[in-house]
Scaffold this motif. Structure first.
Motif: not given
Length: 150
Positions: A121-150
Motif C-alpha cells: 500500500y502507498r501511502p501506508a494504511l491509516s484507515r479502511m472503510t467497510r461497506y455494505r452493498l444495498v440495492a446496488g449502492q455502497l453504504l458505509v458500515a464502519e471506518v477502521a483506524e490503524a493502530g486501533v482496528a489492526w
C-alpha cells in the motif's frame, strides 16, 4: 536480488513473494485470517496475509491508499462492484492486481486449499472503510483506524 521499481507496487509485492525471506513466520489460524506487516519504507508498506478455506474480508477500501496484491500460494477470489453488483475475479498463485486509491473490493479464499498473499500500500494504511452493498449502492458500515482496528 534485482532492484525493483518502487513505483510499481505489484513488482514490490513480487519481491516479497518468498515466505522464507519474511521477518515473521507464515501462520494460519482457523478462527481468523492472519496478517503481518513485513516492511515499511520508501512511502509504502508490505503485508503478508494467510487465508484458510472460507476466510475472507468484508467489502472495503484502503482509506485513500493505492496498492497491489500478489497471490503467493493457493487461489483467491476478488470481487469488485460493477453495475451495482459484485463481480468475481479468480486469482491463482503467481497472479496479482494493482489498484487505485478508490478501489473497493472483497477478497476470499473459496478454494479447498490454504492461500497466501502479499499486499503493498502507498501511502501506508491509516484507515479502511467497510461497506455494505444495498440495492446496488455502497453504504458505509464502519471506518477502521490503524493502530486501533489492526
Amino acid at each position: 536480488m534485482t532492484r525493483t521499481d518502487p513505483s510499481d507496487l505489484l513488482a514490490v509485492a513480487a519481491r516479497w513473494a518468498d515466505p522464507a525471506g519474511w521477518p515473521v513466520p507464515l501462520r494460519f489460524d482457523r478462527a481468523e485470517r492472519r496478517y503481518a506487516r513485513l516492511a515499511a519504507g520508501a512511502g509504502h508498506e508490505v503485508w503478508a496475509l494467510s487465508w484458510l478455506p472460507g476466510q475472507g474480508t468484508d467489502l472495503h477500501d484502503h482509506g485513500g491508499s493505492s496498492g497491489a496484491f500478489l497471490v503467493v500460494a493457493g487461489t483467491l477470489t476478488e470481487e469488485t462492484v460493477s453495475g451495482g453488483q459484485l463481480r468475481p475475479h479468480r486469482l491463482v498463485a503467481g497472479s496479482g492486481r494493482r489498484f487505485g486509491a478508490r478501489h473497493v473490493h472483497v477478497v476470499t479464499n473459496r478454494d479447498a486449499r490454504p492461500a497466501v498473499s502479499v499486499h503493498v500500500y502507498r501511502p501506508a494504511l491509516s484507515r479502511m472503510t467497510r461497506y455494505r452493498l444495498v440495492a446496488g449502492q455502497l453504504l458505509v458500515a464502519e471506518v477502521a483506524e490503524a493502530g486501533v482496528a489492526w
